[in-house]
Design a protein around this motif. Structure first.
Motif, PDB file in Angstrom:
ATOM      1  N   GLY A 251      15.932 -18.274 -70.826  1.00  0.00           N
ATOM      2  CA  GLY A 251      16.298 -17.325 -71.873  1.00  0.00           C
ATOM      3  C   GLY A 251      15.107 -16.693 -72.565  1.00  0.00           C
ATOM      4  N   MET A 252      14.215 -17.512 -73.115  1.00  0.00           N
ATOM      5  CA  MET A 252      13.053 -17.000 -73.837  1.00  0.00           C
ATOM      6  C   MET A 252      12.063 -16.309 -72.901  1.00  0.00           C
ATOM      7  N   SER A 253      11.917 -16.832 -71.693  1.00  0.00           N
ATOM      8  CA  SER A 253      10.978 -16.236 -70.740  1.00  0.00           C
ATOM      9  C   SER A 253      11.413 -14.825 -70.352  1.00  0.00           C
ATOM     10  N   LEU A 254      12.717 -14.626 -70.152  1.00  0.00           N
ATOM     11  CA  LEU A 254      13.209 -13.297 -69.797  1.00  0.00           C
ATOM     12  C   LEU A 254      13.122 -12.335 -70.982  1.00  0.00           C
ATOM     13  N   LEU A 255      13.323 -12.847 -72.189  1.00  0.00           N
ATOM     14  CA  LEU A 255      13.103 -12.011 -73.373  1.00  0.00           C
ATOM     15  C   LEU A 255      11.642 -11.580 -73.457  1.00  0.00           C
ATOM     16  N   LEU A 256      10.742 -12.504 -73.165  1.00  0.00           N
ATOM     17  CA  LEU A 256       9.312 -12.191 -73.168  1.00  0.00           C
ATOM     18  C   LEU A 256       9.007 -11.083 -72.165  1.00  0.00           C
ATOM     19  N   LEU A 257       9.613 -11.158 -70.984  1.00  0.00           N
ATOM     20  CA  LEU A 257       9.429 -10.120 -69.973  1.00  0.00           C
ATOM     21  C   LEU A 257       9.946  -8.777 -70.476  1.00  0.00           C
ATOM     22  N   GLN A 258      11.135  -8.773 -71.097  1.00  0.00           N
ATOM     23  CA  GLN A 258      11.706  -7.518 -71.583  1.00  0.00           C
ATOM     24  C   GLN A 258      10.796  -6.844 -72.597  1.00  0.00           C
ATOM     25  N   PRO A 306      18.079 -11.054 -59.372  1.00  0.00           N
ATOM     26  CA  PRO A 306      18.792  -9.838 -59.797  1.00  0.00           C
ATOM     27  C   PRO A 306      18.651  -9.561 -61.291  1.00  0.00           C
ATOM     28  N   PHE A 307      18.746 -10.615 -62.108  1.00  0.00           N
ATOM     29  CA  PHE A 307      18.621 -10.384 -63.545  1.00  0.00           C
ATOM     30  C   PHE A 307      17.189 -10.038 -63.920  1.00  0.00           C
ATOM     31  N   LEU A 308      16.227 -10.519 -63.145  1.00  0.00           N
ATOM     32  CA  LEU A 308      14.828 -10.191 -63.395  1.00  0.00           C
ATOM     33  C   LEU A 308      14.614  -8.681 -63.311  1.00  0.00           C
ATOM     34  N   GLY A 309      15.167  -8.058 -62.253  1.00  0.00           N
ATOM     35  CA  GLY A 309      15.045  -6.610 -62.122  1.00  0.00           C
ATOM     36  C   GLY A 309      15.734  -5.869 -63.246  1.00  0.00           C
ATOM     37  N   LEU A 310      16.920  -6.350 -63.637  1.00  0.00           N
ATOM     38  CA  LEU A 310      17.654  -5.702 -64.722  1.00  0.00           C
ATOM     39  C   LEU A 310      16.930  -5.884 -66.056  1.00  0.00           C
ATOM     40  N   ALA A 311      16.309  -7.039 -66.263  1.00  0.00           N
ATOM     41  CA  ALA A 311      15.564  -7.281 -67.499  1.00  0.00           C
ATOM     42  C   ALA A 311      14.388  -6.317 -67.625  1.00  0.00           C
ATOM     43  N   ILE A 312      13.749  -5.996 -66.508  1.00  0.00           N
ATOM     44  CA  ILE A 312      12.640  -5.037 -66.536  1.00  0.00           C
ATOM     45  C   ILE A 312      13.149  -3.662 -66.960  1.00  0.00           C
TER      46      ILE A 312
END
Length: 433
Positions: A251-258, A306-312
């Motif tokens: 959760g936090m890691s993907l927010l950091l990416l966004q 898939p969510f990684l690409g969408l998070a970007i």
């Protein structure tokens, strides 16, 4: 100018993104109770913001109209931060709520004068876009700094839980707030302006300012739509990633990416705005937000890529609307100052953000109760079942896609003038009123 954005983002990010989890998992609140507390605090902040704006506009001191309010609020914020961000699990609910109200009051006393200061520091549209772009840039940088510690603890020390993450954020606020206010007071002079008149009738006008003139309606509606979208994403994001998509430790890691992608995209969007104008750029941002929200429904459970690409993609567009809509607000203020002697920047900033905050508070209440209605309970141990995960995912998809579609509908009624100026119909209505 953007320095106080660092501690404010740490506060705002934690209160919107992490506090629902903090209240439910650390203090044992139900989702319904957390929704009630957070919405009540948000409505309190909303209710006092126009009053703070009117009082700041009417302030006369040798130090200026803005910094005195921010300095007075600092001890309140520091004390409430110390109590809340390092709180034991058995902190009484009444004390916790009172500390949240004090924290919201203090940050309102900082954020409204600071936003007004940014609005009035220049009367050129291009300068305002750069100023708000820099505020957003610093804010995203601060959000990355804020998320870095929780992301590391989430991945490597999960046993520390949300309490450890909140302690890291609290430490950041305690260090950065006094330093940023001191630098702001020393390096950025306030623009000289006559104090605005202060009377009960004048204060009331601040609360209803966005509703007083038809010319204000488009910008007011955009602020409300932005508040709804921000509240939905803040309330649901961590629950969506961890329970709805089965990415428990991300959760936090993907927010950091966004937010890292958002930081990188700000110069790009400012360049697009210079070339296309504010309204067409907002249309593109809203369309991309809508598409990326609808795409959530098609993400497979438990798969990161898939969510990684969408998070970007979401990171590249989320937050840009703050810069652009506030640029439109600067145009309204510019029209006012062209016809009057005073510069009521704090009143304008607070009154339009009043709509943003009301929409956000009510949305937080509704969305968290809707999440509870799916049968999800963040206090329960174990893996979320597939049916429940699917309900969480569809709730997020529907709730996140509606505000961008509303924004797109509003923007399609506004002509695409270059340079960020208000549409001619708005300017003429302002001058004739």
């Amino acid at each position: 100018m953007a320095g106080p954005g660092i501690p404010f983002v740490a506060f705002y990010g934690s209160i919107t993104l992490v506090f629902p989890t903090y209240l439910t998992q650390h203090f044992g609140f139900s989702l319904g109770a957390a929704a009630t507390v957070l919405s009540a605090v948000r409505l309190w902040e909303t209710g006092i913001a126009p009053l703070v704006g009117a009082l700041s506009d009417a302030t006369a001191s040798r130090f200026g109209r803005r910094i005195v309010w921010m300095a007075a609020a600092a001890p309140i914020v520091l004390a409430a931060t110390t109590l809340l961000y390092f709180a034991p699990p058995d902190l009484p609910a009444g004390v916790l709520t009172a500390a949240l109200l004090a924290l919201g009051t203090g940050w309102t006393m900082i954020n409204v004068p600071h936003g007004a200061w940014a609005l009035e520091i220049s009367n050129r549209t291009e300068d305002r876009a750069r100023i708000f772009g820099m505020r957003q840039f610093v804010g995203y940088g601060a959000m990355i700094l804020f998320l870095l510690g929780p992301a590391v603890t989430e991945r490597w020390w999960p046993d520390r839980g949300v309490a450890g993450q909140m302690a890291l954020v609290g430490g950041l606020i305690l260090v950065s707030l006094p330093a940023s206010l001191a630098l702001l007071a020393r390096l950025v002079p306030e623009r000289p302006a006559a104090p605005s008149p202060l009377a009960a009738r004048q204060v009331w006008r601040v609360y209803v300012l966005p509703l007083r003139k038809p010319a204000f309606a488009p910008v007011a509606a955009l602020f409300a739509a932005m508040g709804i979208y921000t509240a939905v994403e803040s309330a649901l994001y961590l629950f969506l990633v961890r329970a709805g998509l089965g990415l428990e430790a991300w959760g936090m890691s993907l927010l950091l990416l966004q937010f890292t992608c958002g930081l990188a995209s700000i110069p790009i969007w400012l360049g697009v705005r210079r070339r296309w104008g504010t309204v067409p750029t907002l249309r593109l941002v809203a369309a991309l937000q809508g598409v990326s929200s609808l795409a959530l429904a098609f993400l497979p459970h438990g798969q990161l890529a898939p969510f990684l690409g969408l998070a970007i993609l979401r990171g590249m567009v989320n937050g840009t609307e703050f810069i652009l809509i506030r640029t439109l607000l600067g145009g309204l203020l510019e029209d006012h100052t062209a016809r009057h002697a005073d510069v009521p920047a704090a009143s304008y900033y607070a009154s339009f953000h009043f709509l943003f905050d009301v929409a956000a508070a009510l949305t937080t209440f509704v969305v968290l109760h809707a999440l509870a209605g799916t049968g999800f309970d963040p206090r329960a141990a174990g893996v979320t079942g597939p049916d429940q995960a699917e309900r969480i995912k569809w709730l997020a998809t529907i709730a996140l896609s509606m505000p961008p579609l509303l924004t797109l509908g509003l923007l399609c009624r506004m002509p695409p003038l270059p340079g960020g100026r208000m549409p001619a119909s708005v300017s003429s209505a302002l001058r004739s009123s």
